[in-house]
Design a protein around this motif. Structure first.
Motif, PDB file in Angstrom:
ATOM      1  N   ALA A 152       0.738  -1.244   0.062  1.00  0.00           N
ATOM      2  CA  ALA A 152      -0.018   0.005   0.175  1.00  0.00           C
ATOM      3  C   ALA A 152       0.856   1.334  -0.113  1.00  0.00           C
ATOM      4  O   ALA A 152       0.433   2.235  -0.625  1.00  0.00           O
ATOM      5  CB  ALA A 152      -0.790   0.051   1.243  1.00  0.00           C
ATOM      6  N   LEU A 208      -2.084  -2.535   5.668  1.00  0.00           N
ATOM      7  CA  LEU A 208      -3.363  -2.096   5.515  1.00  0.00           C
ATOM      8  C   LEU A 208      -4.405  -3.149   5.749  1.00  0.00           C
ATOM      9  O   LEU A 208      -4.409  -4.201   5.146  1.00  0.00           O
ATOM     10  CB  LEU A 208      -3.477  -1.589   4.139  1.00  0.00           C
ATOM     11  N   ARG A 245      -8.558  -4.331   6.054  1.00  0.00           N
ATOM     12  CA  ARG A 245      -9.782  -4.237   5.833  1.00  0.00           C
ATOM     13  C   ARG A 245     -10.472  -4.325   7.194  1.00  0.00           C
ATOM     14  O   ARG A 245     -10.676  -5.505   7.592  1.00  0.00           O
ATOM     15  CB  ARG A 245     -10.629  -4.928   4.673  1.00  0.00           C
ATOM     16  N   GLY A 274      -6.883   5.582  -3.162  1.00  0.00           N
ATOM     17  CA  GLY A 274      -6.518   5.536  -1.907  1.00  0.00           C
ATOM     18  C   GLY A 274      -6.237   7.061  -1.158  1.00  0.00           C
ATOM     19  O   GLY A 274      -7.052   7.666  -1.241  1.00  0.00           O
ATOM     20  N   THR A 297      -5.125   1.768  -1.938  1.00  0.00           N
ATOM     21  CA  THR A 297      -6.298   0.907  -1.465  1.00  0.00           C
ATOM     22  C   THR A 297      -7.085   0.123  -2.530  1.00  0.00           C
ATOM     23  O   THR A 297      -7.008   0.732  -3.644  1.00  0.00           O
ATOM     24  CB  THR A 297      -7.442   1.867  -0.671  1.00  0.00           C
ATOM     25  N   CYS A 348     -11.092   5.477  -2.392  1.00  0.00           N
ATOM     26  CA  CYS A 348     -11.383   6.162  -1.090  1.00  0.00           C
ATOM     27  C   CYS A 348     -12.020   7.647  -1.040  1.00  0.00           C
ATOM     28  O   CYS A 348     -11.571   8.508  -1.763  1.00  0.00           O
ATOM     29  CB  CYS A 348      -9.793   6.170  -0.330  1.00  0.00           C
ATOM     30  N   ALA A 375     -13.777   3.532   2.255  1.00  0.00           N
ATOM     31  CA  ALA A 375     -13.449   3.286   0.872  1.00  0.00           C
ATOM     32  C   ALA A 375     -14.337   2.661   0.106  1.00  0.00           C
ATOM     33  O   ALA A 375     -14.385   1.424   0.111  1.00  0.00           O
ATOM     34  CB  ALA A 375     -12.111   2.720   0.737  1.00  0.00           C
ATOM     35  N   TYR A 406     -10.840   0.783   6.074  1.00  0.00           N
ATOM     36  CA  TYR A 406      -9.442   0.155   6.168  1.00  0.00           C
ATOM     37  C   TYR A 406      -8.856   0.916   7.426  1.00  0.00           C
ATOM     38  O   TYR A 406      -9.434   2.159   7.500  1.00  0.00           O
ATOM     39  CB  TYR A 406      -8.980   0.390   4.945  1.00  0.00           C
TER      40      TYR A 406
END
Length: 348
Positions: free
Chosen positions: A43, A61, A63, A294, A310, A314, A331, A336
């Motif tokens: 990420a 990162l 979720r 992201g 991401t 986002c 997102a 996340y």
């Protein structure tokens, strides 16, 4: 039929073992966010050496939850150790608990609320799409209407808000996204130019600060509250690129001067914004495509210094946790989190 006793006992032993260890028979799926990631997580993307100090090489990162149609508007409550966020099309506000990691409904029928924040008394402020209002939830629970009209005309659909610490005045954006389709509010003609407004904390007067912006979206103050950054997601409805516009804050936010372009985005658009204590601007980014969706991070001079990529577009972000060093990202359908070596400048 004659059954061999030893065979019967052996079969019983096998059955007993299976009953004693039922988890061996069927593997259980891992919950979202628990899949391992090789460090450093993919990420992270460093575009300028200045971003390296904010990157943590051994953090993933993750979720935390999925189930929204369009997740938006996160705000951190340090007392309750939770973040509120909006699931706009499902007309609800959700609550992510930092302690347990669970997500539960906070409010149903939230009038398709979008952006949320907390004032310096801990009261939640929400921008509602379908009612075109800015409201505040007090200690007793019912929402108090802070703004719904300007010069006798209905607001478009307030989007996001910030609070000034010196006098409690509120600045909010009003681009009208909640008036374009029923999916996120109502369908109606906009009665007012897309604008940025101020709500006076003492008398409640609503003042237009500027309409020199196509689609004013997410916004944040600089750490010293002397600069206001606003995402202009113009590209959604105009033949213009999306930008971040900066203004100098005068009189605790009652006036904005010195309009200037802080950053321009070639593809997609920036939405929610947050500043860290060093003055960098962290911009949620969507509809830019894989590898660009992201968070884009800009130094105080407007240079893009890094990204956090991401899997989904986002819409917004907030620094959360005791040290405000963990990013929570709304997102698309999911939320996340990722730890950073940065610290959010402001409480909400």
């Amino acid at each position: 039929m004659d059954i061999d006793r030893r065979a019967l006992l052996a079969g019983g032993a096998v059955l007993g073992a299976a009953l004693a260890f039922p988890k061996i028979a069927k593997a259980q799926p891992e919950p979202p966010g628990t899949q391992p990631s090789r460090y450093p997580d993919d990420a992270w993307e460093v575009l300028d050496p200045r971003f390296s100090k904010y990157m943590i090489g051994n953090t993933p990162l993750q979720r935390q939850w999925s189930g929204a149609f369009w997740a938006e508007g996160p705000a951190w409550n340090g007392v309750g150790r939770y973040a509120v966020f909006s699931d706009i099309p499902n007309n609800r506000q959700m609550r992510w608990d930092e302690v347990t990691g669970t997500v539960t409904p906070l409010r149903h029928a939230s009038n398709y609320s979008n952006g949320n924040t907390f004032d310096f008394e801990g009261r939640q402020i929400s921008c509602e799409h379908s009612t075109a209002r800015v409201v505040r939830y007090g200690r007793q629970g019912p929402a108090e209407v802070l703004a719904e009209t300007f010069e006798g005309k209905q607001l478009n659909a307030p989007n996001d808000a910030v609070v000034h610490p010196d006098d409690g005045g509120i600045i909010f954006t009003d681009p009208g996204y909640g008036s374009h389709w029923y999916y996120e509010g109502n369908v109606r003609e906009l009665e007012l130019p897309t604008s940025i407004y101020h709500i006076d904390a003492s008398g409640g007067a609503v003042t237009r600060l500027t309409d020199e912006i196509f689609k004013p979206n997410g916004l944040c103050f600089s750490p010293d509250y002397r600069t206001l950054y606003v995402a202009d997601s113009a590209a959604t409805h105009h033949p213009e690129p999306s930008r971040i516009i900066a203004w100098t804050v005068e009189d605790n936010g009652r006036r904005l001067t010195g309009r200037r372009e802080f950053a321009t985005l070639e593809n997609g658009f920036h939405d929610g914004l947050r500043a860290d204590v060093d003055g960098n601007v962290w911009a949620a980014t969507g509809f830019a495509g894989e590898g660009q969706d992201g968070v884009h991070v800009y130094a105080p001079d407007g240079t893009k210094i890094g990204q956090i990529k991401t899997p989904e577009g986002c819409a917004n972000l907030a620094f959360v946790g005791e040290h405000r060093n963990r990013l929570l990202l709304t997102a698309s359908q999911s939320i996340y989190t990722i730890y950073t070596a940065a610290q959010g400048a402001h409480i909400a």
